[in-house]
Design an enzyme around this catalytic site. Structure first.
Site, mmCIF file in Angstrom:
data_model
loop_
_atom_site.group_PDB
_atom_site.id
_atom_site.type_symbol
_atom_site.label_atom_id
_atom_site.label_comp_id
_atom_site.label_asym_id
_atom_site.label_seq_id
_atom_site.Cartn_x
_atom_site.Cartn_y
_atom_site.Cartn_z
ATOM 1 N N LYS A 23 18.763 62.351 -39.167
ATOM 2 C CA LYS A 23 17.526 62.669 -38.647
ATOM 3 C C LYS A 23 17.648 62.767 -37.231
ATOM 4 O O LYS A 23 18.767 62.289 -36.590
ATOM 5 C CB LYS A 23 16.427 62.155 -38.915
ATOM 6 N N ARG A 79 2.093 53.572 -43.366
ATOM 7 C CA ARG A 79 2.365 54.816 -42.987
ATOM 8 C C ARG A 79 2.228 56.004 -43.710
ATOM 9 O O ARG A 79 1.278 56.642 -43.663
ATOM 10 C CB ARG A 79 3.942 54.690 -42.069
ATOM 11 N N HIS A 97 9.420 52.346 -47.841
ATOM 12 C CA HIS A 97 10.038 52.100 -46.443
ATOM 13 C C HIS A 97 9.867 50.587 -46.242
ATOM 14 O O HIS A 97 8.511 50.123 -46.236
ATOM 15 C CB HIS A 97 9.767 53.075 -45.295
ATOM 16 N N ARG A 155 19.863 53.819 -47.714
ATOM 17 C CA ARG A 155 19.728 54.858 -46.597
ATOM 18 C C ARG A 155 19.947 54.317 -45.203
ATOM 19 O O ARG A 155 19.111 54.326 -44.603
ATOM 20 C CB ARG A 155 18.173 55.546 -46.718
ATOM 21 N N TYR A 166 14.162 56.030 -4.647
ATOM 22 C CA TYR A 166 12.750 56.287 -4.488
ATOM 23 C C TYR A 166 11.938 54.954 -4.526
ATOM 24 O O TYR A 166 12.246 54.000 -5.159
ATOM 25 C CB TYR A 166 11.986 57.087 -5.685
ATOM 26 N N CYS A 188 16.412 58.461 -10.768
ATOM 27 C CA CYS A 188 15.866 59.676 -10.556
ATOM 28 C C CYS A 188 15.937 60.652 -11.884
ATOM 29 O O CYS A 188 16.535 60.338 -12.875
ATOM 30 C CB CYS A 188 16.577 60.289 -9.321
ATOM 31 N N MET A 189 15.357 61.784 -11.671
ATOM 32 C CA MET A 189 15.217 62.820 -12.536
ATOM 33 C C MET A 189 16.596 63.241 -12.861
ATOM 34 O O MET A 189 16.951 63.456 -14.162
ATOM 35 C CB MET A 189 14.606 64.191 -12.174
ATOM 36 N N ASP A 190 17.560 63.361 -12.165
ATOM 37 C CA ASP A 190 19.065 63.794 -12.418
ATOM 38 C C ASP A 190 20.247 62.946 -12.023
ATOM 39 O O ASP A 190 21.436 63.185 -12.200
ATOM 40 C CB ASP A 190 19.451 65.200 -11.599
#
Length: 378
Positions: free
Chosen positions: A37, A136, A168, A224, A270, A317-319
């Site tokens: 999954k 669940r 589960h 599993r 930052y 940071c983002m990248d």
């Protein structure tokens, strides 16, 4: 485009096959469902499923029905595939036509699967799910007799076959807590209820990775394994991956794009959450939170560069993020974020430990734009 991206995740398919072997040796001859999954926990669904099939897995498991339909295209007619997440009103005809086995854990789901089976003229293989302690998915024990009665009527009609009864475990990774034993007792109650309704599931299954490794009483007919297939421990505080005998399947690395020297007192990234204490060599690794590198790794997560341990400095940071550099390292040299401990690398579990999460999240959230490169055949 992959050649232009300065980072990559190397996926060792032979490690995945070997990790399946570790589970096979730990259990008592039960069937094995390889769980792929969430794009095989970020490793690549088609490639990892192919490796598991080559290694002799009996079943494949995916959460979303859409994943299951795509997985059938990936692997062909075998092996069996189980899927368990779909919403009321979902069109299940394509899945049933493809031979996908479906979980039913609510009355609407029983009805919906039956309608889809009649529409395509197929006999649906279903796995009746009972809640034994997760709160669940699945039927409450006190509703199970009625649910089993409904399934029994559909079996008599020839619309469904009861392929499985399953649940589960909530705390299989917490070996001494006692809840797993309670859940096994509840699962035994569920088996009795289903038997009293005149049903005989082909497979009873309860244990995922932790249950398969550490709770023999929860193994039943099939286990599993999921996270262990990718070389991570269900609970590294109890047993590390190395102690279990697992090998990390994913190695994440990137080419440095900056090397520089800065004076003491320099604020980094930052917010200036870090400052250099003296003259310091800094580098930039071109991965960031857009690639799944959590900001909680800021000022904490370990790396290996030129054989030396270092860590992220300042905020992610983002990248990209900044890292302390060993001497003589230059732009273009490779930074190793995580991989297998046996190769002297930090592990995804190490990253999880400094971020207050679990290794599952570290690998699963790795961004799609990071190229996966596959090695071995499983």
């Amino acid at each position: 485009m992959n050649e232009l991206f300065p980072a990559r995740a190397d996926i060792d398919l032979d490690a995945i096959a070997a990790n399946l072997g570790v589970v096979r040796e730990a259990v008592d001859g039960q069937k094995l469902m390889g769980v792929v999954k969430a794009d095989a926990y970020g490793h690549g669904r088609a490639e990892c499923a192919g490796a598991l099939v080559s290694a002799g897995v009996d079943y494949l498991g995916v959460a979303q029905v859409a994943e299951a339909v795509a997985l059938r295209d990936d692997v062909g007619p075998e092996p069996a595939i189980l899927s368990w997440i779909y919403a009321p009103g979902a069109d299940l005809r394509e899945a049933l036509a493809a031979g996908i086995e479906l979980s039913v854990g609510a009355f609407w789901a029983i009805e919906q699967v039956a309608d889809a089976a009649r529409a395509v003229g197929a006999t649906a293989k279903v796995h009746l799910k009972v809640d034994t302690g997760m709160a669940r998915g699945g039927f409450n024990l006190w509703d199970l007799a009625e649910a089993a009665k409904d399934v029994r009527a559909l079996v008599a009609e020839g619309v469904v076959v009861l392929q499985g009864l399953w649940s589960h475990l909530a705390r299989a990774d917490d070996v001494e807590c006692g809840l797993t034993e309670i859940q096994v007792d509840r699962f035994e109650q569920a088996r009795a209820i289903v038997k009293d309704a005149g049903l005989s599931p082909v497979l009873c299954h309860l244990a995922a990775s932790g249950g398969a490794l550490w709770h023999p009483g929860a193994r039943y007919d099939m286990v599993r394994p999921g996270i262990v297939l990718y070389g991570l421990s269900p609970n590294p505080d109890y047993r590390t991956a190395s102690q279990i005998g697992l090998k990390a399947a994913m190695t994440l690395s990137a080419d440095l794009i900056v090397d520089r020297e800065v004076p003491g007192g320099t604020g980094v990234s930052y917010g200036h959450t870090a400052h250099t204490e003296g003259r310091t060599r800094l580098g930039v690794v071109p991965l960031g939170y857009a690639d799944g590198i959590d900001r909680k790794a800021s000022n904490a997560a370990p790396l290996v560069i030129s054989g030396e341990r270092t860590q992220i400095m300042g905020r992610v940071c983002m990248d990209q993020f900044v890292v302390r550099l060993p001497d003589e390292v230059r732009a273009g040299d490779r930074a190793w974020l995580f991989g297998d401990a046996g190769q002297g690398l930090p592990t995804a579990d190490d990253w999880a430990g400094v971020m207050g999460t679990i290794g599952y999240e570290v690998v699963t959230r790795l961004g799609a734009r990071v190229p996966r490169r596959y090695h071995g055949e499983g």
